[in-house]
Design an enzyme around this catalytic site. Structure first.
Site, PDB file in Angstrom:
ATOM      1  N   ARG A   1       0.821  -1.214   0.000  1.00 19.68           N
ATOM      2  CA  ARG A   1       0.000   0.000   0.000  1.00 19.68           C
ATOM      3  C   ARG A   1       0.855   1.265   0.000  1.00 19.68           C
ATOM      4  O   ARG A   1       0.437   2.292  -0.526  1.00 19.68           O
ATOM      5  CB  ARG A   1      -0.944  -0.001   1.197  1.00 19.68           C
ATOM      6  CG  ARG A   1      -2.107  -0.938   0.969  1.00 19.68           C
ATOM      7  CD  ARG A   1      -3.079  -0.914   2.119  1.00 19.68           C
ATOM      8  NE  ARG A   1      -4.344  -1.510   1.702  1.00 19.68           N
ATOM      9  CZ  ARG A   1      -5.233  -2.013   2.539  1.00 19.68           C
ATOM     10  NH1 ARG A   1      -5.014  -1.988   3.838  1.00 19.68           N
ATOM     11  NH2 ARG A   1      -6.362  -2.534   2.083  1.00 19.68           N
TER      12      ARG A   1
ATOM     13  N   LYS B   1     -17.783 -16.785   2.669  1.00 16.56           N
ATOM     14  CA  LYS B   1     -19.231 -16.768   2.856  1.00 16.56           C
ATOM     15  C   LYS B   1     -19.980 -16.194   1.667  1.00 16.56           C
ATOM     16  O   LYS B   1     -19.638 -15.146   1.140  1.00 16.56           O
ATOM     17  CB  LYS B   1     -19.570 -15.952   4.099  1.00 16.56           C
ATOM     18  CG  LYS B   1     -19.091 -16.640   5.367  1.00 16.56           C
ATOM     19  CD  LYS B   1     -19.754 -16.073   6.590  1.00 16.56           C
ATOM     20  CE  LYS B   1     -19.313 -14.674   6.780  1.00 16.56           C
ATOM     21  NZ  LYS B   1     -19.577 -13.961   7.933  1.00 16.56           N
TER      22      LYS B   1
ATOM     23  N   GLY C   1      -9.398  -8.382  -0.222  1.00 15.43           N
ATOM     24  CA  GLY C   1      -8.199  -8.376   0.607  1.00 15.43           C
ATOM     25  C   GLY C   1      -7.512  -9.731   0.663  1.00 15.43           C
ATOM     26  O   GLY C   1      -6.299  -9.851   0.426  1.00 15.43           O
TER      27      GLY C   1
ATOM     28  N   GLY D   1     -13.037  -4.040   0.734  1.00 13.78           N
ATOM     29  CA  GLY D   1     -14.436  -3.646   0.914  1.00 13.78           C
ATOM     30  C   GLY D   1     -14.886  -2.604  -0.096  1.00 13.78           C
ATOM     31  O   GLY D   1     -15.999  -2.667  -0.621  1.00 13.78           O
TER      32      GLY D   1
END
Ligand code: ADP
Ligand code: MG
Length: 404
Positions: free
Chosen positions: A37, A202, A360, A384
């Site tokens: 990053r 999920k 991520g 996200g």
């Protein structure tokens, strides 16, 4: 409307420019363990330095609770940023206090400062708009203008992301501009054939993405933990594999919508089934429509897509012109169950058009498996944020920069 660019800020020579970066990197014992990053923030910082700006970098790190906490200090990041820029980085030990005042006052044209962790201040993430605005006003004193470049936080209405961009003349940096451009191509104008590969743990995390992309894709490949909810929705047994019973109806809805739209949902035909959740668990390959029990007789756990499925997924990915991939195909953290993820990653590097890794854990997975960011068309820096973009949500940190 498009994002405002740095050019819209006019002549920056000698001007103080606050740059909101996402320097939320992993640390171990005070050193940065993955500087991805920080590297990603360099093009914008260099462009501003080149224009003779005084550059004041701000970022959060981790989740301190609105007060200084040594464990989340950005000091190690200042050190690494300085090494990567090849220039000193003045570090202030507070965010909006006397140290920040002195640090910013002392900056010359073409120099860089980093202020301490934004989240040491309760105003940064406050739910109360006036508290965020007050903190943003304190930050705004340090700048003549503001550049937003922390793509990982644009889905958050936080003081440094939203209110600060309102308080000062503001524009998008090149990282945000690049991310937005790629994600827009995945939603609005993909070159076909367009394949989306979804995995991860999920299905409930990815419902919004499935709903928004289903009308836009040619085929949707399903792996990872969510595949078992799809198999169960088709009436198959899944042993002790990850299953979200409460999503079965939703998943059935997607399966029939896909049929109506002529979109192919490709489910695994074979699965790697382990006797327990462990790196050294014994395992066997089983047909996806007949998952029985683990080798030891216990109820089996599907931890990866099987070899036939991996081969088929790889073919479909490599022969597509546009591919978006989110979510590992299996529990890649255990080498025995990383083969499916590796096969898809390998195929993604061969995509002739645009191949994108988002998420991520997915980005971490490809790096852990030895791939470099340059092997892919694009690796999104925002987990996200990129998912919310692909869900068709409005992202406050982009809207405030002119995006519609
Ligand atoms: P991303 O962060 O890229 O969006 P997720 O957070 O959705 O991805 O999922 C990542 C996790 O999914 C990984 O930690 C991986 O171990 C897990 N996972 C993948 N396949 C399975 C599986 N079959 N059973 C349980 N967990 C799985
Ligand atoms: Mg994740």
């Amino acid at each position: 409307m498009a994002l405002r660019t740095i050019e819209s800020l006019g002549d920056l020579a000698g001007k103080r420019v606050i740059v909101r970066c996402d320097l939320n990197v992993p640390l171990s014992e005070g050193t940065v363990t993955d500087d991805g990053r920080i590297r990603a923030s360099l093009p914008t910082l260099n462009a501003l330095l080149h224009r003779g700006a005084k550059v004041i970098v701000i970022s959060h790190l981790g989740r301190p609770e609105g007060a200084p906490d040594e464990r989340y200090s950005l000091a190690p990041v200042a050190q690494r940023l300085s090494e990567l820029l090849g220039a000193p980085v003045a570090f202030s030990s507070d965010t909006v206090g006397p140290s920040a005042d002195d640090t910013v006052d002392g900056l010359e044209s073409g120099q860089v400062a980093l202020l301490e962790n934004l989240r040491f201040n309760p105003g940064e993430t406050s739910k109360v708009e006036s508290e965020r605005a007050a903190f943003a006003a304190q930050l705004a004193r340090y700048g003549d203008s503001m550049v937003s470049d922390g793509f990982g936080v644009v889905h958050r209405k936080q003081a440094s992301v939203y209110e600060l961009a309102q308080a000062l003349p503001s524009a998008a940096g090149s990282l945000i501009a690049g991310e937005t451009d790629v994600l827009d191509r995945l939603t609005e104008s993909p070159e076909r054939p367009y394949t989306v590969v979804l995995g991860g743990s999920k299905v409930s995390d990815k419902l919004g993405v499935i709903a928004h992309l289903l009308p836009r894709v040619d085929r949707l490949l399903i792996g990872g933990g969510m595949l078992f909810t799809f198999l169960k929705a088709q009436g198959h047994e899944v042993g002790a594999s990850l299953l979200e019973e409460d999503q079965l109806d939703t998943v059935r809805g997607y399966l029939s919508e896909a049929t109506e739209r002529g979109v192919e949902i490709v489910l695994p035909t074979d699965v790697v089934v382990a006797e327990r959740f462990a790196a050294d668990a014994s395992w066997s390959v089983q047909p996806a429509d007949a998952i029985e029990s683990g080798p030891a007789g216990a109820s089996g756990l599907g931890l990866d897509i099987g070899p036939d499925t991996a081969r088929r997924f790889a073919e479909l990915v490599a022969s597509s012109t546009t591919v978006f991939w989110n979510g590992p195909m299996g529990v890649f953290e255990f080498p025995a169950f990383a083969h499916g993820t590796r096969a898809v990653a390998e195929a993604l590097t061969q995509v002739a058009g645009l191949g994108v890794v988002g998420g991520g854990d997915s980005a971490a997975a490809v790096r852990a498996l030895g791939f470099g960011d340059v092997d892919f068309g694009h690796v999104s820096t925002g987990g996200g944020a990129s998912l919310e973009f692909l869900e068709g949500k409005k992202l406050p940190g982009l809207e405030v920069l002119g995006w519609q």
